[in-house]
Design a protein around this motif. Structure first.
Motif, PDB file in Angstrom:
ATOM      1  N   LYS A  99       0.817  -1.220   0.000  1.00 25.40           N
ATOM      2  CA  LYS A  99       0.000   0.000   0.000  1.00 25.40           C
ATOM      3  C   LYS A  99       0.849   1.267   0.000  1.00 25.40           C
ATOM      4  N   TYR A 100       2.138   1.147   0.416  1.00 27.80           N
ATOM      5  CA  TYR A 100       3.008   2.324   0.483  1.00 27.80           C
ATOM      6  C   TYR A 100       3.948   2.428  -0.718  1.00 27.80           C
ATOM      7  N   MET A 101       3.812   1.553  -1.704  1.00 24.28           N
ATOM      8  CA  MET A 101       4.699   1.597  -2.864  1.00 24.28           C
ATOM      9  C   MET A 101       4.694   2.940  -3.593  1.00 24.28           C
ATOM     10  N   PRO A 102       3.529   3.632  -3.719  1.00 28.43           N
ATOM     11  CA  PRO A 102       3.557   4.947  -4.396  1.00 28.43           C
ATOM     12  C   PRO A 102       4.509   5.942  -3.721  1.00 28.43           C
ATOM     13  N   ALA A 103       4.774   5.751  -2.426  1.00 23.89           N
ATOM     14  CA  ALA A 103       5.653   6.671  -1.704  1.00 23.89           C
ATOM     15  C   ALA A 103       7.119   6.507  -2.101  1.00 23.89           C
ATOM     16  N   LEU A 104       7.444   5.434  -2.835  1.00 23.99           N
ATOM     17  CA  LEU A 104       8.817   5.213  -3.295  1.00 23.99           C
ATOM     18  C   LEU A 104       9.133   5.979  -4.575  1.00 23.99           C
ATOM     19  N   HIS A 105       8.119   6.607  -5.165  1.00 24.51           N
ATOM     20  CA  HIS A 105       8.301   7.303  -6.438  1.00 24.51           C
ATOM     21  C   HIS A 105       9.430   8.321  -6.366  1.00 24.51           C
ATOM     22  N   ARG A 106      10.336   8.259  -7.343  1.00 24.80           N
ATOM     23  CA  ARG A 106      11.485   9.150  -7.531  1.00 24.80           C
ATOM     24  C   ARG A 106      12.678   8.825  -6.625  1.00 24.80           C
ATOM     25  N   ILE A 120      16.717  -1.153  -6.589  1.00 22.33           N
ATOM     26  CA  ILE A 120      15.286  -1.012  -6.336  1.00 22.33           C
ATOM     27  C   ILE A 120      14.573  -2.078  -7.143  1.00 22.33           C
ATOM     28  N   ARG A 121      13.852  -2.955  -6.465  1.00 21.02           N
ATOM     29  CA  ARG A 121      13.147  -4.048  -7.121  1.00 21.02           C
ATOM     30  C   ARG A 121      11.690  -4.021  -6.672  1.00 21.02           C
ATOM     31  N   ASP A 122      10.856  -3.371  -7.467  1.00 22.24           N
ATOM     32  CA  ASP A 122       9.445  -3.218  -7.117  1.00 22.24           C
ATOM     33  C   ASP A 122       9.307  -2.556  -5.745  1.00 22.24           C
ATOM     34  N   ASN A 123       8.868  -3.318  -4.730  1.00 20.03           N
ATOM     35  CA  ASN A 123       8.661  -2.740  -3.401  1.00 20.03           C
ATOM     36  C   ASN A 123       9.835  -2.999  -2.461  1.00 20.03           C
ATOM     37  N   VAL A 124      10.993  -3.380  -3.017  1.00 20.19           N
ATOM     38  CA  VAL A 124      12.153  -3.717  -2.200  1.00 20.19           C
ATOM     39  C   VAL A 124      13.311  -2.767  -2.503  1.00 20.19           C
ATOM     40  N   LEU A 125      13.880  -2.191  -1.445  1.00 19.78           N
ATOM     41  CA  LEU A 125      15.080  -1.379  -1.565  1.00 19.78           C
ATOM     42  C   LEU A 125      16.253  -2.190  -1.014  1.00 19.78           C
ATOM     43  N   VAL A 126      17.304  -2.342  -1.820  1.00 17.17           N
ATOM     44  CA  VAL A 126      18.532  -2.963  -1.337  1.00 17.17           C
ATOM     45  C   VAL A 126      19.435  -1.828  -0.875  1.00 17.17           C
ATOM     46  N   VAL A 127      19.797  -1.843   0.423  1.00 14.82           N
ATOM     47  CA  VAL A 127      20.515  -0.715   1.004  1.00 14.82           C
ATOM     48  C   VAL A 127      21.782  -1.187   1.718  1.00 14.82           C
ATOM     49  N   HIS A 128      22.693  -0.219   1.917  1.00 10.97           N
ATOM     50  CA  HIS A 128      23.958  -0.528   2.592  1.00 10.97           C
ATOM     51  C   HIS A 128      24.585   0.766   3.091  1.00 10.97           C
ATOM     52  N   PRO A 129      25.227   0.742   4.289  1.00 11.63           N
ATOM     53  CA  PRO A 129      25.256  -0.346   5.271  1.00 11.63           C
ATOM     54  C   PRO A 129      24.147  -0.136   6.296  1.00 11.63           C
ATOM     55  N   MET A 130      23.735  -1.201   6.977  1.00 14.01           N
ATOM     56  CA  MET A 130      22.636  -1.099   7.938  1.00 14.01           C
ATOM     57  C   MET A 130      22.794  -2.152   9.019  1.00 14.01           C
ATOM     58  N   GLU A 131      22.750  -1.724  10.271  1.00 10.03           N
ATOM     59  CA  GLU A 131      23.002  -2.631  11.385  1.00 10.03           C
ATOM     60  C   GLU A 131      21.734  -2.854  12.195  1.00 10.03           C
ATOM     61  N   VAL A 132      20.802  -3.648  11.673  1.00  8.44           N
ATOM     62  CA  VAL A 132      19.577  -3.963  12.408  1.00  8.44           C
ATOM     63  C   VAL A 132      19.265  -5.450  12.274  1.00  8.44           C
ATOM     64  N   LEU A 133      18.446  -5.931  13.184  1.00  5.22           N
ATOM     65  CA  LEU A 133      18.051  -7.330  13.164  1.00  5.22           C
ATOM     66  C   LEU A 133      17.040  -7.603  12.062  1.00  5.22           C
ATOM     67  N   ASP A 134      17.001  -8.834  11.621  1.00  3.37           N
ATOM     68  CA  ASP A 134      16.028  -9.268  10.631  1.00  3.37           C
ATOM     69  C   ASP A 134      14.610  -9.025  11.152  1.00  3.37           C
ATOM     70  N   THR A 135      13.733  -8.576  10.283  1.00  2.26           N
ATOM     71  CA  THR A 135      12.308  -8.277  10.523  1.00  2.26           C
ATOM     72  C   THR A 135      12.090  -7.017  11.361  1.00  2.26           C
ATOM     73  N   THR A 136      13.120  -6.189  11.550  1.00  2.00           N
ATOM     74  CA  THR A 136      12.930  -4.925  12.265  1.00  2.00           C
ATOM     75  C   THR A 136      11.939  -4.039  11.516  1.00  2.00           C
ATOM     76  N   PRO A 137      10.907  -3.505  12.195  1.00  2.00           N
ATOM     77  CA  PRO A 137       9.931  -2.645  11.517  1.00  2.00           C
ATOM     78  C   PRO A 137      10.552  -1.333  11.033  1.00  2.00           C
ATOM     79  N   VAL A 138      10.133  -0.878   9.863  1.00  2.00           N
ATOM     80  CA  VAL A 138      10.570   0.405   9.306  1.00  2.00           C
ATOM     81  C   VAL A 138       9.448   1.415   9.480  1.00  2.00           C
TER      82      VAL A 138
END
Length: 325
Positions: A37-44, A102-120
């Motif tokens: 539902k938040y994919m439009p917010a990734l525009h640009r 950027i793959r559809d609704n997925v951002l591949v980012v680096h570097p980031m130090e958080v646990l798996d499934t951490t809410p954004v």
């Protein structure tokens, strides 16, 4: 107050013992999966762009007010507001990362130090160095255009390591790559904003050593809004064996069209006012300037056009070399 997560982080870290205390360049990349539902917010958002990611560190202890920085008992106790500890009254994580893909609704980012499934919780763009939303600096989209051009040129073999430079003009400002920046891996922090009227740096690192060339072209050629300077290997190899005017001898219809845009300035020391003045003078009549013993500089209305012209000249040089053996 009600916070709604917009997605979650998928990282290789499953528990706090594995997770680094501070992100570093050697860490693996992470993925941010945004709820549909938040994919439009990734525009640009763009690959190469730096962003701030706010997370909810849901395994943090909200009753901790003081800690040893980085969990090191040898270090003096600090209040958690003076640290980046995940244990704090409101465990909000703040991460400055670069978008690698950027793959559809997925951002591949680096570097980031958080646990798996951490809410954004949120994502915000990083402003140009030293800038402010109300400051009259170039549109941040200019930074992304330069980053994209650096990556595209690097993938085509036109940029190698830290050579070359890229700039855009907007009003009285110029945005240019900083000295020593790797063009295939640019980030916003690698860009310098300069005042064209005063030639002073407004923000960012030390500008490219070839800044005099860019300033001179913009001063002499009002149609120039974008400049790409590269060290094309085939064009340089051709120049060592014959004059670049030999491109005109190619029996190709497009050969003459693009070669007619090319001119040459004699070998002058890089980074000097003399080289800048020589290039600026000939830029009035030619959009592609070969600097002997140095490289190629191309101006155009856009970076896409400037890079395309660079590719055309380099392709003709390669054909010429293959034709002559």
């Amino acid at each position: 107050m009600h916070l709604v997560p917009i997605g979650q982080v998928r990282s290789p870290y499953r528990n706090r013992r594995e997770c680094p205390k501070q992100a570093s360049s050697s860490d693996p990349a992470s993925r941010i999966e945004i709820a549909p539902k938040y994919m439009p917010a990734l525009h640009r958002l763009e690959i190469g762009q730096e962003i701030i990611v706010l997370t909810w560190l849901d395994q943090g202890d909200r009753n901790v007010f003081q800690c040893h920085p980085k969990g090191d008992p040898q270090r003096a106790m600090h209040g958690v507001f003076a640290t980046r500890s995940p244990d704090r009254p409101n465990p909000i994580g703040h991460h400055q990362v670069t978008i690698r893909d950027i793959r559809d609704n997925v951002l591949v980012v680096h570097p980031m130090e958080v646990l798996d499934t951490t809410p954004v919780l949120d994502i915000k763009p990083v402003l140009l160095p030293g800038s402010h939303p109300d400051t009259a600096l170039p549109d941040p989209a200019m930074a992304q255009a330069i980053i994209r051009t650096g990556r595209d040129g690097w993938m085509r073999g036109l940029f190698n390591g830290m050579n070359g430079n890229i700039s855009l003009r907007s009003g009285r400002h110029m945005l240019i790559t900083g000295t020593g920046s790797a063009k295939g891996h640019l980030a916003t922090r690698d860009l310098t904003c300069m005042d064209l009227e005063t030639s002073e740096t407004v923000s960012g690192p030390l500008p490219s050593s070839e800044t005099p060339v860019h300033l001179s072209i913009y001063d002499h050629q009002p149609r120039a809004s974008a400049i790409v300077h590269t060290h094309p290997p085939h064009l340089l190899a051709l120049s060592l064996s014959c004059h670049t005017g030999s491109l005109l001898d190619l029996p190709l219809f497009e050969g003459k069209v693009f070669a007619d845009r090319l001119t040459t300035v004699p070998a002058l020391a890089p980074g000097t006012t003399e080289l800048g003045q020589a290039v600026g003078h000939v830029s009035r009549a030619h959009s592609c300037i070969f600097m002997e013993n140095h490289g190629l500089v191309v101006w155009a209305p856009t970076l896409v056009q400037a890079l395309a012209l660079t590719e055309e000249i380099e392709s003709l040089a390669r054909i010429r070399l293959l034709h002559t053996g």
